[in-house]
Design a protein around this motif. Structure first.
Motif, short mmCIF file in Angstrom:
data_model
loop_
_atom_site.label_atom_id
_atom_site.label_comp_id
_atom_site.label_asym_id
_atom_site.label_seq_id
_atom_site.Cartn_x
_atom_site.Cartn_y
_atom_site.Cartn_z
N THR A 494 19.57 13.16 21.78
CA THR A 494 19.82 14.60 21.93
C THR A 494 19.46 15.07 23.33
OG1 THR A 494 19.30 14.88 19.61
CG2 THR A 494 19.30 16.87 20.99
N LEU A 495 18.39 14.47 23.90
CA LEU A 495 17.94 14.89 25.23
C LEU A 495 18.58 14.08 26.34
CD1 LEU A 495 14.14 15.36 24.42
CD2 LEU A 495 15.94 17.07 24.48
N GLY A 496 19.60 13.32 26.02
CA GLY A 496 20.27 12.51 27.03
C GLY A 496 21.16 13.34 27.91
N TYR A 497 22.04 12.63 28.62
CA TYR A 497 22.96 13.29 29.56
C TYR A 497 24.18 13.82 28.82
CZ TYR A 497 20.20 11.39 33.35
OH TYR A 497 19.19 11.10 34.21
N ILE A 498 24.51 15.09 29.08
CA ILE A 498 25.72 15.71 28.50
C ILE A 498 26.72 15.81 29.63
CG2 ILE A 498 26.56 17.60 27.09
CD1 ILE A 498 23.72 18.32 26.43
N LEU A 499 27.27 14.67 29.97
CA LEU A 499 28.13 14.62 31.15
C LEU A 499 29.40 15.41 30.96
CD1 LEU A 499 27.72 10.85 32.04
CD2 LEU A 499 26.58 12.82 33.07
N SER A 500 29.91 15.46 29.70
CA SER A 500 31.18 16.13 29.48
C SER A 500 31.08 17.64 29.66
CB SER A 500 31.70 15.83 28.06
OG SER A 500 30.76 16.29 27.11
N ALA A 501 29.87 18.20 29.48
CA ALA A 501 29.74 19.65 29.54
C ALA A 501 29.21 20.14 30.88
CB ALA A 501 28.82 20.13 28.42
N THR A 502 28.15 19.50 31.40
CA THR A 502 27.50 20.03 32.59
C THR A 502 27.46 19.05 33.75
OG1 THR A 502 25.35 19.26 31.81
CG2 THR A 502 26.03 21.47 31.16
N GLY A 503 27.39 17.79 33.49
CA GLY A 503 27.31 16.82 34.58
C GLY A 503 25.88 16.55 35.02
N PHE A 504 24.86 17.17 34.41
CA PHE A 504 23.48 16.86 34.73
C PHE A 504 22.65 16.93 33.46
CE2 PHE A 504 24.71 21.06 36.03
CZ PHE A 504 23.83 21.90 35.36
N LYS A 505 21.35 16.58 33.58
CA LYS A 505 20.54 16.32 32.39
C LYS A 505 20.06 17.58 31.70
CE LYS A 505 16.68 13.47 30.81
NZ LYS A 505 15.61 12.55 31.20
N ARG A 506 19.96 17.46 30.37
CA ARG A 506 19.39 18.53 29.57
C ARG A 506 18.00 18.09 29.11
NH1 ARG A 506 22.11 21.81 24.54
NH2 ARG A 506 20.23 22.89 23.85
N SER A 508 14.19 18.83 27.24
CA SER A 508 13.60 19.61 26.16
C SER A 508 12.46 20.46 26.70
CB SER A 508 13.09 18.68 25.06
OG SER A 508 11.96 17.94 25.53
N TYR A 509 12.10 21.50 25.96
CA TYR A 509 11.02 22.38 26.41
C TYR A 509 9.69 21.64 26.43
CZ TYR A 509 7.76 26.29 26.54
OH TYR A 509 6.76 27.15 26.90
N ASN A 510 9.45 20.80 25.44
CA ASN A 510 8.18 20.05 25.40
C ASN A 510 8.10 19.06 26.55
OD1 ASN A 510 7.33 21.37 23.09
ND2 ASN A 510 8.25 19.86 21.70
N GLU A 511 9.24 18.47 26.93
CA GLU A 511 9.24 17.52 28.05
C GLU A 511 8.86 18.21 29.35
OE1 GLU A 511 12.29 14.29 30.18
OE2 GLU A 511 12.91 15.50 28.45
N LEU A 512 9.40 19.42 29.60
CA LEU A 512 9.07 20.13 30.83
C LEU A 512 7.66 20.71 30.78
CD1 LEU A 512 12.43 22.00 31.57
CD2 LEU A 512 11.61 19.82 32.46
N LYS A 513 7.20 21.07 29.58
CA LYS A 513 5.83 21.56 29.44
C LYS A 513 4.83 20.44 29.77
CE LYS A 513 2.74 23.86 26.15
NZ LYS A 513 2.61 24.41 24.77
N MET A 575 20.23 20.58 42.07
CA MET A 575 19.79 20.92 40.73
C MET A 575 19.91 19.68 39.86
SD MET A 575 21.26 23.91 38.23
CE MET A 575 20.69 24.05 36.53
N TRP A 576 18.80 19.33 39.15
CA TRP A 576 18.77 18.10 38.37
C TRP A 576 19.05 18.33 36.89
CZ3 TRP A 576 13.68 15.90 40.89
CH2 TRP A 576 14.00 15.39 42.16
N GLY A 577 18.75 19.51 36.39
CA GLY A 577 18.96 19.71 34.97
C GLY A 577 18.51 21.09 34.54
N TYR A 578 18.43 21.27 33.23
CA TYR A 578 18.12 22.57 32.66
C TYR A 578 17.52 22.40 31.28
CZ TYR A 578 22.12 21.87 29.63
OH TYR A 578 22.98 21.37 28.70
N CYS A 579 17.03 23.51 30.74
CA CYS A 579 16.53 23.54 29.38
C CYS A 579 17.01 24.83 28.73
CB CYS A 579 15.00 23.46 29.34
SG CYS A 579 14.30 23.72 27.69
N ALA A 580 17.67 24.72 27.60
CA ALA A 580 18.14 25.87 26.83
C ALA A 580 17.77 25.62 25.38
CB ALA A 580 19.64 26.08 27.00
N GLU A 581 16.56 26.02 25.02
CA GLU A 581 16.03 25.74 23.68
C GLU A 581 15.42 27.00 23.11
OE1 GLU A 581 12.53 22.88 22.02
OE2 GLU A 581 13.99 21.97 23.39
N GLU A 582 16.00 27.48 22.03
CA GLU A 582 15.60 28.77 21.44
C GLU A 582 15.66 29.84 22.52
OE1 GLU A 582 11.84 28.14 19.55
OE2 GLU A 582 12.70 26.93 17.93
#
Length: 869
Positions: A494-506, A508-513, A575-582
């Protein structure tokens, strides 16, 4: 016992009352709150004298229009229709007089098809008068007319019904098809009553004859009260001095003046006998073939008394649509431009009105023939002997309005392929005679479809209900499954690369925390959020921005994040990635090892920054804005704000846009700052300005304020600008202006080109091209409108004046068959020019002199002093 009797009597009274309440009776009045149903033939209004009826009139198979018709004619003849181009179906359609005072026609689905656009606080009623006029009146001591059918005629005028300015008669499309046709009777802009053929491709006036001056016909353009009508005796009079009387002049029969589908204007008289038939007591054109567009292109019209009008195809042509001759004929084989592969077919006593190429005077036959062969656009030529003793050559680029007359002295030669086997002995041997078709019943489109029987409908309802229950159950189970999975710790997939949508990594909130040690190391903050330093799982050091008040949806956030992530530049951090969780919205950027721009600039001169904000000593943002405003008349202000020691190459225009966007990002008002999507769009536009430079508005959101003189759009070449133009005290129009100097202010000397009024509910941008065309388009690059489509009194270079578009002060909006060609006194590439119709009625071409920046008339229409201005 008494109670049972009372109940029985009450039920009996209710049963007797029910059919009476559902069956409405009407005379000549429809009262407020009532309606006429298409399903009840008795739902009609009948005038007090019994001559006219109003109700639903059948115009096709299960297709109806609300109309007024002659009660005693056979078959019923409509005098007016409300919805001729959008008929309603035969079920559940009705005409209602609403409580608001509006007269509304609705279809089976409740869709409003037509309405009178009226409103009244007083009670109203609809009355069908003895003259055949539907009149919507207020119920007062002095009734007021809110709307009446006499002011919006269709194809017919009734006795004493005036045809006024702005109103017109429009013919039916064809026999049996009641929709709007190609012929119109109206008062032109020169106050003359005219007949116009407005076909799918061409538009031309055919009455009065455009070749003859209206004054030579006894008509006049000097009349203020534009009115045309006929009285009960059959006398017709127009305010332009045109008049006639019918052959049965006098009080007696019921009459109507109708513009028929063949373009001829006729007066009909109703026979007094039981047949209910109509007699033609007057007609405008005794030779119907002189009516334009009757047989379509590449065809001939011939009048035969026994069968009325007959249409023919030219040699080498075939009919396009045998049921509708307005489409004309087309070539049986392709016509080559090589003059060795074409021949000319001789058609004696044949003429095609209009569409002439430059006329050749005193030509020989060989010269005329060679002239047509040299032009691929030439479709044929007419060779005619003139009274002055010479022959003239009329080359045609289109074969329209063709007719054959025994009194015509010219000979027509039509260009056809040489491979065809055509006879030279006359047209009768090769042409197929197809008379006008009989009445054809055309099925019109309608929204209603007859439902199936009740049993089938009941089965479908139950079946659909069962399927719906199953779908709801499935949706509920899927929602439970997804909610359960979302409550768990996301896995690696789930936290892998979503290349088809954004082209960079997604992330998780806990990972960035975890990477920021609980968001403990703050390295900067701004109005949009706080930036923390963190170490990702792969060892990379990142700057993680935690956005404040992230209320936008995930889809919108991902779209903006994707836009920013795709901007790659050597001077922009990655820009390397993002987090969109809740409700959490975070962006992950490359960490700047050498500090931020603010930290580096703080060491230069007196510029100092505190927590990312410029102190009063520095005033960097204000200083840049001052340079931008003071350098408005210079080629570029970029050189003044760049450090010359950098010695780098750059694109001035691109850098101007980037600096403007950067200054907008630093606005104190948060609502004035652009979103990430708008920043990305502005950055992309620096690479797509080849046709016209986009100058951002005061805010990137696209708002121009009338209170700010700097809120303007400017040509890339600096000649013109767009903004608010003062037309009087405290009154402004949004306009395009031509300036004396490049990048001059709005209060400098200027000439107004045009004003536009455009409204859109979509998010749009405005782009001002060097051609002077102001184009409004969405962020998805969909064009919503452009100023070139709505000229006022001026044409710019390359701006077309097309059909149905004309200058406000013009004398006529009809398309002429003549060609207008002229050269200015300053012919050649160079000065800026505009073609303007001045307030005094003079059509003049202006050129802008570069030396003294003044306008010079380089061409004007001839004989303008004799115009009746």
């Amino acid at each position: 016992m008494d109670m049972d009797i009372s109940i029985s009597i009450l039920l009996l009274l209710l049963l007797l009352q029910t059919p009476l309440s559902s069956s409405q009776t009407f005379d000549n009045v429809l009262r407020q709150g009532s309606s006429l149903s298409v399903e009840k033939s008795s739902d009609q209004l009948i005038s007090a004298n019994g001559v006219y009826s109003a109700g639903f009139f059948a115009v096709g198979e299960n297709a109806f229009s609300f109309a007024v018709w002659f009660t005693k004619s056979s078959p019923p003849t409509a005098a007016w229709m409300a919805n001729r181009d959008m008929p309603v179906n035969g079920k559940a359609s009705k005409l209602s007089l609403l409580r608001s005072g509006d007269l509304s026609l609705t279809d089976a689905g409740g869709i409003q098809i037509w309405n009178s656009k009226t409103f009244s606080a007083s009670p109203v009623q609809l009355v069908l008068s003895d003259r055949g006029n539907l009149d919507l009146l207020t119920v007062e001591n002095k009734p007021r007319s809110l709307w009446q059918s006499f002011k919006s005629p269709t194809d017919t005028l009734l006795p004493n019904q005036p045809l006024i300015r702005g109103a017109q008669l429009v013919s039916y499309r064809s026999r049996g098809n009641y929709s709007s046709g190609f012929y119109k009777l109206f008062f032109d802009t020169d106050n003359v009553l005219r007949l116009l053929y407005s076909g799918p491709e061409i538009s031309t006036i055919y009455w009065p004859d455009p070749i003859i001056l209206v004054f030579d016909l006894g008509r006049t353009t000097y009349n203020n009260n534009l009115t045309a009508a006929f009285n009960d005796s059959g006398y017709f009079k127009s305010s332009d001095n045109y008049n006639f009387i019918t052959s049965d002049f006098g009080i007696g029969p019921r009459r109507r003046l109708t513009l028929d589908f063949d373009g001829n204007l006729r007066m009909y008289s109703l026979k007094e006998d039981a047949t209910g038939e109509w007699d033609v007591s007057w007609q405008l054109e005794a030779q119907p073939c002189k009516i334009h567009g009757l047989c379509g292109p590449n065809s001939l019209c011939s009048y035969v008394p026994e069968s009325s009008t007959v249409c023919f195809c030219l040699p080498g042509f075939k009919v396009k649509n045998s049921t509708d001759w307005s489409y004309g004929c087309e070539l049986e084989s392709k016509l080559s431009c090589n003059h060795t592969e074409v021949v000319f077919q001789e058609l004696p006593r044949v003429d095609f009105y209009g569409y002439d190429m430059p006329i050749g005077y005193n030509y020989t036959f060989t010269e005329c023939k060679n002239k047509c062969l040299e032009s691929c656009d030439c479709q044929g030529f007419m060779f005619r002997y003139e009274e002055r003793g010479v022959y003239d050559c009329y080359s045609k680029y289109a074969l329209l309005n063709g007719y054959r007359s025994p009194n015509f002295r010219g000979i027509m030669y039509v260009k056809v392929p040489k491979s065809g086997n055509f006879s030279n002995n006359g047209i009768s041997q090769r042409m197929t005679t197809i008379g006008c078709p009989p009445q054809v019943s055309i099925e019109l489109n309608r929204m209603y479809k007859k439902p199936k029987e009740n049993e089938s409908l009941r089965f479908l309802v139950w079946f659909a209900t069962g399927v719906g229950c199953i779908e709801v159950t499935c949706i509920f189970l899927v929602w439970c499954f997804l909610y359960r999975n979302n409550s768990r710790e996301p896995d690696a997939t789930t936290l892998g690369y979503i290349l088809s949508a954004t082209g960079f990594k997604r992330f998780s909130y806990n990972e960035l925390k975890k990477a920021t040690l609980g968001f403990s190391k703050e390295i900067g903050r701004g109005a949009g959020g706080i930036v923390y330093k963190g170490t990702l799982s792969d060892g990379r050091i990142a700057a993680i921005k935690r956005l404040n008040e992230a209320n936008q949806g995930e889809a919108e956030f991902l779209a903006e994040a994707s836009t920013i992530g795709k901007l790659n530049h050597m001077n922009l951090i990655e820009m390397w990635g993002y987090c969109a969780e809740e409700k959490h919205r975070l962006l992950v950027y490359e960490y700047m090892e050498h500090g931020s721009l603010a930290e580096n600039l703080s060491a230069i001169g007196n510029l100092k920054f505190d927590n990312g904000e410029l102190t009063a000593q520095g005033r960097l943002v204000e200083w840049v804005k001052e340079k931008m405003n003071k350098a408005a008349t210079r080629d570029s202000w970029v050189e003044e704000i760049l450090d010359p020691s950098l010695e780098c190459e750059y694109d001035t225009k691109k850098l101007e846009v980037l600096v403007r966007v950067a200054s907008q990002c630093l606005e104190e008002d948060r609502d004035a700052r652009p979103t990430m999507r708008e920043v990305g769009a502005s950055y992309r536009r620096t690479y797509t300005c080849a046709l016209g430079q986009i100058y951002p508005f005061n805010t990137i959101k696209g708002v121009l304020s009338v209170e700010k003189t700097n809120d303007v759009l400017i040509f890339a070449n600096g000649v013109c600008s767009a903004g608010f133009f003062s037309v009087s005290d405290h009154a402004f129009c949004f306009a395009l202006l031509v300036h004396k100097h490049a990048y001059s202010r709005l209060d400098a000397d200027h000439k107004v080109l045009r004003t536009i009024n455009t409204v859109s509910q979509s998010s749009v941008e405005a782009q001002l091209f060097n051609t002077g065309n102001l184009v409004l388009r969405t962020w998805e690059d969909v064009t919503l409108g452009e100023s070139f489509d709505f000229p006022t009194d001026t044409l710019l270079p390359q701006q077309p004046l097309t059909k149905d578009i004309y200058h406000i002060s013009s004398r006529s909006h009809s398309v002429s068959s003549e060609e207008l060609e002229f050269f200015s006194a300053y012919y050649g590439i160079g000065p800026f020019r505009l073609l303007k119709l001045d307030p005094d009625g003079r059509l003049q071409l202006y050129s802008l002199e570069e030396t003294n920046q003044s306008w010079v008339v380089s061409w004007h229409a001839r004989h303008i002093d004799s115009w009746p201005l």
